[in-house]
Design a protein around this motif. Structure first.
Motif, short mmCIF file in Angstrom:
data_model
loop_
_atom_site.label_atom_id
_atom_site.label_comp_id
_atom_site.label_asym_id
_atom_site.label_seq_id
_atom_site.Cartn_x
_atom_site.Cartn_y
_atom_site.Cartn_z
N SER A 21 0.84 -1.20 0.00
CA SER A 21 0.00 0.00 0.00
C SER A 21 0.87 1.25 0.00
O SER A 21 1.85 1.35 0.75
CB SER A 21 -0.91 0.00 1.24
N LEU A 22 0.54 2.20 -0.89
CA LEU A 22 1.29 3.44 -0.99
C LEU A 22 0.38 4.62 -0.67
O LEU A 22 -0.81 4.60 -0.98
CB LEU A 22 1.85 3.62 -2.41
N SER A 23 0.96 5.63 -0.08
CA SER A 23 0.21 6.87 0.14
C SER A 23 -0.03 7.53 -1.21
O SER A 23 0.65 7.26 -2.20
CB SER A 23 0.98 7.80 1.06
N GLN A 24 -1.00 8.43 -1.25
CA GLN A 24 -1.28 9.14 -2.49
C GLN A 24 -0.07 9.94 -2.96
O GLN A 24 0.25 9.97 -4.15
CB GLN A 24 -2.49 10.06 -2.30
N ASP A 25 0.61 10.58 -2.02
CA ASP A 25 1.81 11.34 -2.38
C ASP A 25 2.89 10.45 -2.97
O ASP A 25 3.56 10.82 -3.94
CB ASP A 25 2.36 12.09 -1.16
#
Length: 230
Positions: A21-25
């Motif tokens: 999972s990655l942050s939007q940034d």
């Protein structure tokens, strides 16, 4: 409660999909970095004869074969050629087709459009590049009873796989160009491929010659290639 590691759907096993999972940034940064890296990819016609280990070619082909395909039929065969005699035969046959194309098949407009790229009927890279990968599309298959079954979305499937192959080549620090001498039937004969395979694309693979030069061309901007419907 944790999700099960697999389920049955229509009697077939489906495994749990997992991804980091990655942050939007972080996603934005990754997408920008990937574009900037991929934008450095160029079609190169000047090759070094420096050896490329077979293990790299293995990994490139495996990467290409992760592509999606119609009904997961994976309708492709990638023929990797390093044999000098075979490369010479391929060059001779390709140049014969190219000569015919340049002299009789191609329109004057087409040849004019090619002028900035510096291409002609001579293809020395087919012998100089240490490897050639020829992508064959498998139009149909035979089952265990010898029955013929057509594959699905064959051109779309192998086209995606070849795009991923080109990206993998760039990722390995190598260069290539897309070569499509037409017709390409000679590749089926030279490489002794079965009747259900059709040559789709020829990719010479290796390190660039030093120095190597490429045309000073520019890619279309986002406003020229994308339409958004918000």
């Amino acid at each position: 409660m944790a999700a099960p590691d697999h389920i049955l759907l229509n009697g077939y096993k489906h495994v749990l999909y997992t991804t980091k999972s990655l942050s939007q940034d972080k996603s934005i940064q990754n997408s920008k970095t990937f574009h900037e890296w991929l934008d450095k990819r160029r079609s190169v016609r000047e090759f070094s004869d420096q050896d490329v280990p077979k293990e790299i070619i293995d990994n490139l082909i495996l990467s290409a074969s992760t592509a999606p395909s119609g009904a997961h039929k994976q309708p492709w065969t990638f023929c990797a050629v390093s044999n000098p005699a075979l490369k010479t035969k391929i060059r001779q046959a390709a140049e014969a087709e190219e000569k015919e194309s340049y002299e009789h098949r191609m329109s004057e407009r087409w040849k004019k459009d090619l002028e900035p790229l510096g291409t002609d009927m001579h293809k020395p890279f087919l012998e100089i590049a240490p490897w050639l990968i020829i992508a064959f599309k498998k139009v149909y298959e035979f089952d265990e009873n010898g029955e013929k079954h057509n594959n699905y979305y064959v051109n779309e499937s192998i086209g995606i796989a070849c795009g991923m192959l080109i990206s993998a080549i760039h990722n390995a620090g190598l260069v290539t160009l897309t070569h499509t001498p037409s017709p390409m039937n000679f590749l089926t004969k030279i490489l002794d491929r079965p009747s259900n395979e059709r040559a789709f694309l020829l990719l010479p693979i290796g390190y660039p010659k030093s120095p190597a030069y490429v045309p000073d061309i520019h890619r279309k901007g986002l406003d020229e290639i994308a339409v958004y419907y918000d």
